[in-house]
Each structure stands twice: as C-alpha cells, then as structure tokens.
Design a protein around this motif. Sequence first.
Motif, PDB file in Angstrom:
ATOM      1  N   ALA A   1       0.866  -1.191   0.000  1.00  0.00           N
ATOM      2  CA  ALA A   1       0.000   0.000   0.000  1.00  0.00           C
ATOM      3  C   ALA A   1       0.895   1.230   0.000  1.00  0.00           C
ATOM      4  O   ALA A   1       2.010   1.191   0.524  1.00  0.00           O
ATOM      5  CB  ALA A   1      -0.902   0.021   1.230  1.00  0.00           C
TER       6      ALA A   1
ATOM      7  N   LYS B   1      -0.665   4.385   0.727  1.00  0.00           N
ATOM      8  CA  LYS B   1      -1.354   5.409   1.527  1.00  0.00           C
ATOM      9  C   LYS B   1      -1.063   5.017   2.968  1.00  0.00           C
ATOM     10  O   LYS B   1      -1.242   3.847   3.342  1.00  0.00           O
ATOM     11  CB  LYS B   1      -2.853   5.394   1.244  1.00  0.00           C
ATOM     12  CG  LYS B   1      -3.198   5.956  -0.125  1.00  0.00           C
ATOM     13  CD  LYS B   1      -4.688   5.891  -0.370  1.00  0.00           C
ATOM     14  CE  LYS B   1      -5.014   6.371  -1.776  1.00  0.00           C
ATOM     15  NZ  LYS B   1      -6.254   5.771  -2.277  1.00  0.00           N
TER      16      LYS B   1
ATOM     17  N   ARG C   1      -1.589   1.336   4.634  1.00  0.00           N
ATOM     18  CA  ARG C   1      -0.435   0.455   4.879  1.00  0.00           C
ATOM     19  C   ARG C   1      -0.336   0.093   6.363  1.00  0.00           C
ATOM     20  O   ARG C   1      -0.043  -1.048   6.709  1.00  0.00           O
ATOM     21  CB  ARG C   1       0.875   1.082   4.395  1.00  0.00           C
ATOM     22  CG  ARG C   1       2.012   0.043   4.474  1.00  0.00           C
ATOM     23  CD  ARG C   1       3.214   0.391   3.655  1.00  0.00           C
ATOM     24  NE  ARG C   1       4.112  -0.758   3.538  1.00  0.00           N
ATOM     25  CZ  ARG C   1       5.114  -1.017   4.374  1.00  0.00           C
ATOM     26  NH1 ARG C   1       5.347  -0.220   5.399  1.00  0.00           N
ATOM     27  NH2 ARG C   1       5.869  -2.087   4.200  1.00  0.00           N
TER      28      ARG C   1
ATOM     29  N   TYR D   1       3.404  -6.281  -4.028  1.00  0.00           N
ATOM     30  CA  TYR D   1       2.187  -5.486  -3.824  1.00  0.00           C
ATOM     31  C   TYR D   1       0.973  -6.391  -4.019  1.00  0.00           C
ATOM     32  O   TYR D   1       0.626  -6.767  -5.137  1.00  0.00           O
ATOM     33  CB  TYR D   1       2.170  -4.321  -4.822  1.00  0.00           C
ATOM     34  CG  TYR D   1       1.177  -3.224  -4.515  1.00  0.00           C
ATOM     35  CD1 TYR D   1       1.577  -2.026  -3.936  1.00  0.00           C
ATOM     36  CD2 TYR D   1      -0.185  -3.379  -4.817  1.00  0.00           C
ATOM     37  CE1 TYR D   1       0.667  -1.014  -3.660  1.00  0.00           C
ATOM     38  CE2 TYR D   1      -1.100  -2.376  -4.542  1.00  0.00           C
ATOM     39  CZ  TYR D   1      -0.667  -1.196  -3.964  1.00  0.00           C
ATOM     40  OH  TYR D   1      -1.571  -0.193  -3.695  1.00  0.00           O
TER      41      TYR D   1
ATOM     42  N   ASN E   1      -6.534  -1.204  -2.043  1.00  0.00           N
ATOM     43  CA  ASN E   1      -5.283  -0.601  -2.535  1.00  0.00           C
ATOM     44  C   ASN E   1      -5.155  -0.767  -4.043  1.00  0.00           C
ATOM     45  O   ASN E   1      -4.053  -0.771  -4.567  1.00  0.00           O
ATOM     46  CB  ASN E   1      -4.086  -1.267  -1.837  1.00  0.00           C
ATOM     47  CG  ASN E   1      -4.009  -2.757  -2.137  1.00  0.00           C
ATOM     48  OD1 ASN E   1      -4.854  -3.302  -2.865  1.00  0.00           O
ATOM     49  ND2 ASN E   1      -3.007  -3.420  -1.606  1.00  0.00           N
TER      50      ASN E   1
ATOM     51  N   SER F   1      -6.917   0.957  -6.599  1.00  0.00           N
ATOM     52  CA  SER F   1      -7.521   1.985  -7.454  1.00  0.00           C
ATOM     53  C   SER F   1      -6.484   2.558  -8.420  1.00  0.00           C
ATOM     54  O   SER F   1      -5.272   2.458  -8.180  1.00  0.00           O
ATOM     55  CB  SER F   1      -8.077   3.115  -6.586  1.00  0.00           C
ATOM     56  OG  SER F   1      -6.999   3.808  -5.986  1.00  0.00           O
TER      57      SER F   1
ATOM     58  N   GLU G   1      -5.795   5.553  -8.624  1.00  0.00           N
ATOM     59  CA  GLU G   1      -5.061   6.542  -7.822  1.00  0.00           C
ATOM     60  C   GLU G   1      -3.888   5.871  -7.078  1.00  0.00           C
ATOM     61  O   GLU G   1      -2.778   6.412  -7.015  1.00  0.00           O
ATOM     62  CB  GLU G   1      -6.043   7.169  -6.821  1.00  0.00           C
ATOM     63  CG  GLU G   1      -5.457   8.317  -6.033  1.00  0.00           C
ATOM     64  CD  GLU G   1      -6.271   8.622  -4.765  1.00  0.00           C
ATOM     65  OE1 GLU G   1      -7.409   8.115  -4.632  1.00  0.00           O
ATOM     66  OE2 GLU G   1      -5.741   9.348  -3.907  1.00  0.00           O
ATOM     67  N   ASP G   2      -4.160   4.670  -6.537  1.00  0.00           N
ATOM     68  CA  ASP G   2      -3.081   3.920  -5.861  1.00  0.00           C
ATOM     69  C   ASP G   2      -1.950   3.609  -6.842  1.00  0.00           C
ATOM     70  O   ASP G   2      -0.769   3.717  -6.502  1.00  0.00           O
ATOM     71  CB  ASP G   2      -3.621   2.599  -5.290  1.00  0.00           C
ATOM     72  CG  ASP G   2      -4.506   2.805  -4.074  1.00  0.00           C
ATOM     73  OD1 ASP G   2      -4.067   3.486  -3.142  1.00  0.00           O
ATOM     74  OD2 ASP G   2      -5.642   2.288  -4.077  1.00  0.00           O
TER      75      ASP G   2
END
Length: 347
Positions: A220, A222, A226, A260, A267, A269, A271-272
């Motif tokens: 993650a 963010k 995370r 990951y 996690n 998206s 955006e991620d």
Amino acid sequence: MKKEIFGLTPEELQQEFVAAGLKKFRASQVYQWLYKKCVFKFEEMHNLSKADIAVLNEKFTVMPASINILTRWKSSDGLTEKLLLELQDGNSVETVLMHHDYGYSVCVSSQVGCAMACAFCASGLNGCVRNLTSAEIIMQVYLFNAMIAPQQVSRVVVMGSGEPMLNYDEVTGALKFLHREDVAFMSYRNMTVSTCGIIPGIERLAEENIPINLAVSLHAVKDDVRTQLMPVNKGFPFPEVIAAAEKYARASGRQVTYEYILIKDKNDSPEDAQLLSNYLKFKHASVNLIPANPVPEKGFERPTAKRIEGFLRILQKNKINATIRKEMGKDINAACGQLRAKFKDNK
Ligand code: SF4
C-alpha cells in the motif's frame, strides 16, 4: 547430549570429530556426504568404518535426518511442493519447493511464526515463537536437495514465515553457508531476502557488500492503509523504507522488488497505481503485483482481472517495471503461514 553437526564449517566439524576420538580426514568425508551427496545418515556413508559409524551415531545428530515431515502437499500441476516440518524442539515451520522452467527454487522460513502481524498473513496469527538457527534454514534447502537429487535447488527466497531482518545473523549466516563452494555453491544473485520494511536490517545488508536480491513487501502507498495492512509501517514509514531500499539497490547493484498484494477496494484503485508510480519513479526497482487470495473473515477480495490489468497498465505507462505474479501452488495453500495455521487448527 548429542551434538548437532549440520551447518558446521569444515574446521568446526574437524574439531568436533577429533574431540570425539575420530581421525581428522573423517570430517572431510562426512562433509562431502552431507553437502555434495545429500546423505544424512552415517550408516549410508559407505566409506566410513563400522566402528566410526557407531561413534558418530553415539555422539552426533544430523538435522535433516532427524526432522519429522508432518505434512507434505504437492500442487495439482506438480510444480509446487510444500512441507510442514517438525523441528527438533517440536515447533513447526513450512518450506516450499517450486519447479520453474529455469530450475528449482525454495522459499524458506526464517522464524517460527512472526511478530509483524500483517493483516493478510497467517504466519503472524500467534506472534513469533522463536528465531530459526542458520542450520534450520540450510536444512530446508537440503531436504529438498535430497528429494530432487541429482538435481539441486538453484535459488533461495527467504519469504516463508518470519521477518528475516529480525533474525539477521542466522539468515545471512545460512545464505553465506549455501554460497560456499564446498556446500551448494549458490550464487548470491540467486538469493532473495524479503522484508516487511525493517530499515536497520536493510542498512546492514547494504554494508555486507554481497549482491543478494532484496524484496520489500509494500502492499500500500497510503499511510493509513499500509498501517492497517502492515502495522510495521508505524515504526518504519514506507517512504523511509523505499529510501533505504534504494540505497541498497545502489550499493548492491541489484534491482529491488516491491511486492504489492492487490486487494479489492483497498489498494487497487487507479489513484493507488499512480501514487505507487510516483514513489518508484527513477528508482532501481520493479513491482510484483499479487492478486489477493480471498479471505472472507477479513473482508479481503480479489480485484477483477480488468482492474488488475488497469493497475498494471498505469505502472507501465509510468515506465515502472511491473509484472503480475504467476500463481503457483494455490491449491495447496502455498501462501505464507497457511499450512502451519491449518495444521495447528486441526490438532
Ligand atoms: S507477511 Fe511476512 S512479515 Fe508479515 S506477518 Fe507474514 S511472515 Fe511476518
């Protein structure tokens, strides 16, 4: 009490044998049997005298011969084999053999259980019981070497149960032993240590000046997500972990792999994917995307194939070297710690 000789250097073995009243040359004979021929029972070492075999059996043990295999699973495609091993003190650990087109690799455990409590991992369910010794780590490789002889394991990944950086000396000791020409002669480039982000361990490994591969479980980018998935993030925030790993990459010349796990709506998206790209841009790094195995109790679901592909494409558009992990051994619970947890539940 008998002395365990597995994992001793030739010099240490010689000392033990001489102290037991054996001739010096017996040490090099036994050493050859152990590490070049994968024979672990003294009575099967054909160039030893009966009298010496009796002394050896009376005074010494050889770990791979005294380990109990509690459970042995083979995946339906035959490419993955997982063992649940009962150690000499009754604790158990998992170890996994994978057959790739380039040869065999083994995923070894470094601790009994794990203290890191990652939300997606069964190894952390009951905390860390104890560190494994370097002999116990080497033994995991040699059990498989004996099974696949005359072939031999060519790669080792320290990615089973446990956090290797919290058992640093034994883990690096085991890898250095496997690297020895008179043992497995395995290249450091074929060894990978995977950490959840213990920065002092990464820094120590950089100082070793040996080209071992480093993998970082990131999962993650963010901070709150995370920390929720990997509580270690509170002590070692991931941007600092990435900075330490980048220093390692520069020092060792080896590209760092970031693991990951893609979990639906957590996690995965776009955006991620963009954030991950921003963190890893211009780094000596690659990303290994792992579609999550569903864990209904934790609310973890696997994203759709389209979502996974979309995530990968964003990384690639940003020139991040990324792949989706090929799944092996899914039908035998090959994910970290699952076998041991299952065995304990059934006991
Ligand atoms: S993923 Fe690794 S570090 Fe995290 S709990 Fe499992 S074994 Fe420990």
